[in-house]
Motif scaffolding. Structure first.
Motif, short mmCIF file in Angstrom:
data_model
loop_
_atom_site.label_atom_id
_atom_site.label_comp_id
_atom_site.label_asym_id
_atom_site.label_seq_id
_atom_site.Cartn_x
_atom_site.Cartn_y
_atom_site.Cartn_z
N MET A 204 0.82 -1.21 0.00
CA MET A 204 0.00 0.00 0.00
C MET A 204 0.85 1.26 0.00
O MET A 204 0.48 2.28 -0.57
N LEU A 205 2.04 1.20 0.63
CA LEU A 205 2.90 2.38 0.72
C LEU A 205 3.62 2.66 -0.59
O LEU A 205 4.23 3.73 -0.74
N GLN A 206 3.59 1.71 -1.53
CA GLN A 206 4.30 1.87 -2.79
C GLN A 206 3.38 2.27 -3.93
O GLN A 206 3.75 2.17 -5.10
N GLY A 207 2.17 2.71 -3.59
CA GLY A 207 1.23 3.10 -4.63
C GLY A 207 0.16 4.01 -4.07
O GLY A 207 0.28 4.55 -2.98
N ARG A 208 -0.90 4.17 -4.84
CA ARG A 208 -2.01 5.01 -4.44
C ARG A 208 -3.31 4.34 -4.85
O ARG A 208 -3.28 3.33 -5.57
N THR A 209 -4.42 4.88 -4.42
CA THR A 209 -5.71 4.29 -4.75
C THR A 209 -6.59 5.29 -5.49
O THR A 209 -6.43 6.50 -5.35
N THR A 210 -7.50 4.75 -6.27
CA THR A 210 -8.51 5.55 -6.96
C THR A 210 -9.79 4.74 -6.99
O THR A 210 -9.76 3.51 -6.87
N PHE A 211 -10.91 5.41 -7.12
CA PHE A 211 -12.19 4.71 -7.17
C PHE A 211 -12.47 4.25 -8.59
O PHE A 211 -12.28 5.01 -9.55
N VAL A 212 -12.94 3.01 -8.74
CA VAL A 212 -13.34 2.47 -10.04
C VAL A 212 -14.69 1.78 -9.87
O VAL A 212 -15.01 1.28 -8.78
N PRO A 213 -15.50 1.72 -10.91
CA PRO A 213 -16.76 0.99 -10.82
C PRO A 213 -16.51 -0.51 -10.93
O PRO A 213 -15.68 -0.96 -11.72
N CYS A 214 -17.21 -1.30 -10.14
CA CYS A 214 -17.09 -2.76 -10.18
C CYS A 214 -18.47 -3.35 -10.48
O CYS A 214 -19.46 -2.99 -9.82
N VAL A 215 -18.52 -4.25 -11.44
CA VAL A 215 -19.79 -4.83 -11.87
C VAL A 215 -19.63 -6.33 -12.04
O VAL A 215 -18.52 -6.87 -12.08
N ARG A 216 -20.75 -7.02 -12.15
CA ARG A 216 -20.73 -8.43 -12.50
C ARG A 216 -20.43 -8.57 -13.98
O ARG A 216 -20.94 -7.80 -14.81
N LEU A 217 -19.65 -9.60 -14.33
CA LEU A 217 -19.34 -9.82 -15.74
C LEU A 217 -20.60 -10.10 -16.53
O LEU A 217 -20.74 -9.66 -17.68
N SER A 218 -21.55 -10.82 -15.94
CA SER A 218 -22.79 -11.13 -16.64
C SER A 218 -23.54 -9.85 -17.02
O SER A 218 -24.10 -9.76 -18.13
N GLN A 219 -23.55 -8.85 -16.15
CA GLN A 219 -24.19 -7.58 -16.47
C GLN A 219 -23.55 -6.94 -17.70
O GLN A 219 -24.24 -6.48 -18.62
N LEU A 220 -22.22 -6.89 -17.69
CA LEU A 220 -21.50 -6.22 -18.76
C LEU A 220 -21.70 -6.94 -20.09
O LEU A 220 -21.91 -6.31 -21.14
N LEU A 221 -21.65 -8.27 -20.08
CA LEU A 221 -21.81 -9.02 -21.32
C LEU A 221 -23.22 -8.88 -21.87
O LEU A 221 -23.41 -8.80 -23.10
N LEU A 222 -24.21 -8.86 -21.01
CA LEU A 222 -25.58 -8.67 -21.49
C LEU A 222 -25.74 -7.30 -22.13
O LEU A 222 -26.37 -7.17 -23.18
N ARG A 223 -25.15 -6.27 -21.51
CA ARG A 223 -25.27 -4.94 -22.07
C ARG A 223 -24.51 -4.82 -23.39
O ARG A 223 -24.94 -4.11 -24.30
#
Length: 335
Positions: A204-223
Motif C-alpha cells: 500500500m505504501l508503494q502506490g495510491r488508490t482511486t475509485f473504479v466501478p465494479c460490476v458483475r461480468l454477466s451484467q457487462l456481457l448482457l449490455r
C-alpha cells in the motif's frame, strides 16, 4: 424605509432557499455522470434499489462504461516472437498453442478481463491481429486503460473491475510508476493493480488508490450483447479468478462460453491445487504451468479427433515429470 425593505429582503432569501432546495432535489435524481459526484455518491447510486439486470442499470453500463471499437482500428499484424516479455509465464508457448488451435477456424469472439494496456502479456492480441477475432477488453486501471484506447484495438473496451458482489464503486490500488523504467517494465508495474482489499499490506505504501466501478461480468456481457464467446480469459493477479466469472460460467442457459483461460498466482498454487470449474475440463496439452486452458464439457470432443470419453487422472509422477506440477496439481488426459 428600513421597515419597508425587510419583507422584500426576507422574500428574496426565501426564494433563494426554495430555488436551491428544488435544484438540489433535481440534481440528486440525476445519474452521477451529470454531476460532480463523489465516489461515495456514485457508490450509493450503483447500489440503488434497481435490479442488477434492470433496463435502467444495463443502460447505465452501456452509456457510461462501454466503448465501441474505433472507426479506424489498427489492423497491422502481430509477431508473437517479437515482445521482450514473450518468455514470461510461458506466454509465447501458450500463444503458439492458441494459434495452432484456431488457425483453421472461423474468426472468434474473446472477452479479456485484465487487459492491461492491450498489448503487454495480452492473451487476445494475436487472435485479433492475426486471426481476425474481436470481442471485449476490460481494464479498471485508468493509466492502462488510457494506453489501451490509444492502441485502437478492434474490440469493445470497458474501464471497470469484475467482481461478484453488488455493483459499486471500489478502491483500486495502483503501484507507483518510475520514469526510468522501459515500456515493457511499465506494463508489468501497471499489470499489478488490484482492488485495495486484495492488496498485500506492505504494498500500500508503494502506490495510491482511486475509485473504479465494479460490476458483475454477466451484467457487462448482457449490455454488450455478448452472450457467446469462444474464449474468456481472466488475469487479475489474485487467487481464485475463476470465481469472479462464476456468474457467467455457471449460467449455461444465458451464456455460451467455449473455452476459459485462467491465470493463477504461483504463491496460491503452492498451497492449493488447481480448482475444478463446473462444466469445464482442463486441457493439459495446451495449458502452461500458471495459465490453464479449460474447455466446456459440451465441446470436449474438439480436444481430439474421436469423441471425448471418461477422464482419468495422470499418475502423479508422470504428471510432475511432464508438467512440473510439483505435487500440487491434478491433471487430466483422455482414454
Amino acid at each position: 424605509m428600513m421597515g419597508r425593505q425587510l419583507p422584500c429582503s426576507l422574500s428574496g432569501v426565501l426564494t433563494l432557499v426554495l430555488t436551491a432546495a428544488i435544484l438540489a432535489t433535481f440534481l440528486s435524481r440525476l445519474p452521477p455522470w451529470f454531476t460532480s459526484c463523489t465516489p461515495d455518491c456514485l457508490d450509493m447510486y450503483m447500489k440503488g434499489a434497481a435490479n442488477l439486470f434492470s433496463p435502467a442499470m444495463l443502460a447505465f453500463l452501456r452509456d457510461k462504461f462501454l466503448e465501441p471499437p474505433p472507426p479506424d482500428p489498427d489492423r497491422s499484424g502481430f509477431d508473437i516472437d517479437r515482445p521482450s516479455w514473450r518468455h514470461l509465464l510461458e506466454w509465447h508457448k501458450l500463444q503458439q498453442n492458441l494459434k495452432d488451435l484456431w488457425k483453421d477456424q472461423s474468426p472468434g469472439v474473446f472477452v479479456e478481463v485484465g487487459a492491461v494496456d492491450g498489448e503487454f502479456m495480452s492473451q487476445t492480441l494475436m487472435l485479433e491481429k492475426n486471426l481476425s477475432w474481436t470481442g471485449l477488453l476490460i481494464e479498471p486501471d485508468p493509466r492502462s486503460y488510457s494506453v489501451l484506447q490509444q492502441r485502437r484495438r478492434n474490440a469493445w473496451t470497458s474501464p471497470v473491475c469484475i467482481r461478484l458482489g453488488p455493483t459499486s464503486a471500489r478502491k483500486l490500488w495502483m503501484r507507483d510508476l518510475r520514469a526510468d523504467l522501459p515500456q515493457e517494465m511499465q506494463g508489468l508495474v501497471m499489470a499489478r493493480s488490484k482492488l485495495d482489499d486484495e492488496t498485500i499490506t506492505g504494498d500500500m505504501l508503494q502506490g495510491r488508490t482511486t475509485f473504479v466501478p465494479c460490476v458483475r461480468l454477466s451484467q457487462l456481457l448482457l449490455r454488450a450483447n455478448m452472450t457467446r464467446a469462444d474464449l474468456l480469459t481472466i488475469a487479475t493477479g489474485t487467487p481464485k479468478d475463476h470465481l469472479k466469472i462464476r456468474d457467467v460460467t455457471s449460467d449455461r442457459q444465458t451464456f455460451d462460453v467455449k473455452t476459459l483461460l485462467v491465470q493463477y498466482p504461483r504463491s496460491h498454487l503452492l498451497q492449493e491445487p488447481y480448482p475444478e470449474i463446473p462444466g469445464y475440463i482442463l486441457d493439459m496439452d495446451r495449458s502452461v504451468l500458471l495459465v490453464r486452458l479449460f474447455w466446456r464439457k459440451a465441446d470436449c470432443r474438439l480436444l481430439q479427433e474421436d469423441t471425448c470419453r471418461r477422464t482419468k487422472p495422470y499418475d502423479l509422477m508422470e504428471a510432475c515429470k511432464k508438467y512440473l506440477c510439483n505435487d500440487f496439481a491434478t491433471v487430466w488426459t483422455y482414454k
